[in-house]
Design a protein around this motif. Structure first.
Motif, PDB file in Angstrom:
ATOM      1  N   LEU A  79       1.201  -1.379   0.011  1.00 28.52           N
ATOM      2  CA  LEU A  79      -0.149  -0.151   0.047  1.00 28.52           C
ATOM      3  C   LEU A  79       0.843   1.707   0.670  1.00 28.52           C
ATOM      4  O   LEU A  79       0.792   2.359  -0.279  1.00 28.52           O
ATOM      5  N   LYS A  80       2.419   0.953   0.789  1.00 22.35           N
ATOM      6  CA  LYS A  80       3.131   2.237   0.674  1.00 22.35           C
ATOM      7  C   LYS A  80       3.411   2.964  -1.170  1.00 22.35           C
ATOM      8  O   LYS A  80       3.966   3.829  -0.960  1.00 22.35           O
ATOM      9  N   LEU A  85       3.464   5.143  -6.015  1.00 23.37           N
ATOM     10  CA  LEU A  85       3.383   5.288  -7.481  1.00 23.37           C
ATOM     11  C   LEU A  85       2.255   6.554  -7.828  1.00 23.37           C
ATOM     12  O   LEU A  85       2.322   7.169  -9.161  1.00 23.37           O
ATOM     13  N   LYS A  86       1.023   5.888  -7.015  1.00 24.67           N
ATOM     14  CA  LYS A  86       0.007   7.495  -7.213  1.00 24.67           C
ATOM     15  C   LYS A  86       0.660   8.795  -7.592  1.00 24.67           C
ATOM     16  O   LYS A  86      -0.020   9.622  -7.835  1.00 24.67           O
ATOM     17  N   ARG A  93       1.757  13.979 -14.700  1.00 26.16           N
ATOM     18  CA  ARG A  93       0.382  14.855 -15.384  1.00 26.16           C
ATOM     19  C   ARG A  93       0.172  16.569 -15.146  1.00 26.16           C
ATOM     20  O   ARG A  93       0.628  17.400 -16.120  1.00 26.16           O
ATOM     21  N   LYS A  94       1.221  16.702 -14.069  1.00 29.89           N
ATOM     22  CA  LYS A  94       1.330  18.199 -13.562  1.00 29.89           C
ATOM     23  C   LYS A  94       2.179  18.017 -15.224  1.00 29.89           C
ATOM     24  O   LYS A  94       2.539  19.355 -15.608  1.00 29.89           O
ATOM     25  N   GLU A  95       3.789  17.811 -14.837  1.00 27.04           N
ATOM     26  CA  GLU A  95       4.583  17.868 -15.481  1.00 27.04           C
ATOM     27  C   GLU A  95       4.559  18.141 -17.573  1.00 27.04           C
ATOM     28  O   GLU A  95       4.448  18.699 -17.935  1.00 27.04           O
ATOM     29  N   LEU A  96       3.515  17.282 -17.314  1.00 25.81           N
ATOM     30  CA  LEU A  96       2.906  17.212 -18.882  1.00 25.81           C
ATOM     31  C   LEU A  96       1.452  17.754 -19.112  1.00 25.81           C
ATOM     32  O   LEU A  96       0.760  18.223 -20.388  1.00 25.81           O
ATOM     33  N   PRO A 101      -7.703  13.723 -12.288  1.00 26.36           N
ATOM     34  CA  PRO A 101      -9.022  13.664 -12.076  1.00 26.36           C
ATOM     35  C   PRO A 101      -8.821  13.560 -10.739  1.00 26.36           C
ATOM     36  O   PRO A 101      -8.179  13.485 -10.041  1.00 26.36           O
ATOM     37  N   LYS A 102     -10.091  14.354 -10.378  1.00 24.50           N
ATOM     38  CA  LYS A 102     -10.920  14.550  -8.986  1.00 24.50           C
ATOM     39  C   LYS A 102     -11.242  13.117  -8.822  1.00 24.50           C
ATOM     40  O   LYS A 102     -11.854  12.707  -9.483  1.00 24.50           O
TER      41      LYS A 102
END
Length: 323
Positions: A79-80, A85-86, A93-96, A101-102
């Motif tokens: 889980l850690k 990974l998340k 996503r922010k870099e690209l 998604p909310k």
């Protein structure tokens, strides 16, 4: 090696001491646990005799086995890693410059709008210039508040002249609503006849053939309020599927008589309401049928009933595609 080998001993999980009534018709066998306890010198101090099975189970729950503890530690480590990974995916996503998604919460009434961006992926549609997919224009107009659907047109090398239609040209690079998911459909004008093709996965070359079937797919992955399969009335669901199948057939009819018969089958009850299925607003059935009528020749359209002509003009005004 004259005698049997001595194996290692294992402490029993449960010490069952109650008597069990056995049937007399079977052969008898020695109690293995009694023999084991009799041979052990430290049986009484380390394995006291509990009064019931339930107490033994409670004792095991209080003192879990080492294997269970190791499994719990392994699960916590997994889980850690998933959380790490998340966080990495969010940073990518922010870099690209992709929208993150909310998370879905209970206050959204299960509309699944938060996961809409993940379901929508850019797709390619191969369409013939003689059979333009006007339904995509209608979807772009109706989905404007939920999805920025953009149409980008391209010409295949086998096509000499692209269709001279301003509708598709105006849909390229349009300015849509902010803070909503985006979907780009690349329309490639190609000689595929009436079999309009949508390529879902370029790697596996998975295709959806037929404009009504493309509508079915887009309604499933698009905003949930436009998914006709979510309608509680099963009769309306079946009727919409029937109309979509009829539109698929009309687009492939070779004679004017066959086309008019298919059109009459769909519009037989149109005079009772403004739109198909007796609705006060257009549905996916109206979109598919409107697109088919846009593609038929002028001689066939002149023989349409007055109520069908009125319905066609009404839909053209809503979909803002002109005639």
């Amino acid at each position: 090696m004259n005698g049997p080998h001595t194996m290692y001993r294992m402490k029993p999980v449960l010490c069952f001491t109650d008597e069990i009534e056995l049937p007399q018709c079977m052969y008898k066998m020695k109690n293995i646990q009694e023999t084991f306890h009799a041979n052990r010198e430290d049986a009484s101090p380390t394995c006291p005799k509990p009064t019931s099975i339930s107490e033994q189970v409670k004792k095991l729950l209080k003192c879990p086995l080492p294997e269970v503890a190791a499994l719990e530690n392994r699960q916590e480590a997994i889980l850690k890693q998933l959380n790490q990974l998340k966080e990495q995916m969010t940073a990518l996503r922010k870099e690209l410059r992709q929208s993150v998604p909310k998370p879905i919460n209970e206050t959204q009434h299960h509309t699944f709008e938060a996961g809409l961006q993940d379901r929508l992926q850019d797709i390619v549609v191969n369409a013939s210039p003689q059979h333009p997919p006007y339904s995509l224009i209608a979807l772009a107009r109706l989905w404007n508040a939920k999805v920025n659907l953009r149409l980008s047109c391209h010409i295949h090398s086998t096509v000499v002249n692209a269709p001279k239609n301003e509708c598709f040209g105006n849909m390229d690079n349009q300015t849509g609503t902010e803070n909503v998911p985006e979907l780009t459909i690349f329309i490639v004008w190609k000689n595929v006849g009436a079999e309009t093709e949508m390529v879902i996965s370029p790697i596996s070359q998975s295709t959806v053939r037929g404009e009504p079937n493309i509508l079915r797919y887009l309604c499933r992955v698009g905003p949930v309020e436009y998914n006709y399969e979510q309608i509680e009335n099963l009769f309306d669901q079946t009727k919409i599927d029937e109309i979509l199948d009829s539109c698929y057939h009309i687009a492939r009819c070779r004679t004017k008589k066959e086309k008019l018969q298919g059109i009459f089958t769909i519009t037989s009850e149109l005079g009772k309401s403004d739109y198909l299925l007796g609705k006060t607003s257009p549905s996916v059935a109206d979109i598919a049928f409107w697109s088919v009528l846009k593609q038929v020749d002028q001689t066939t359209r002149k023989d349409l009933a007055s109520n069908v002509v009125t319905w066609f003009q009404r839909c053209s005004e809503i979909f803002s595609a002109g005639q």
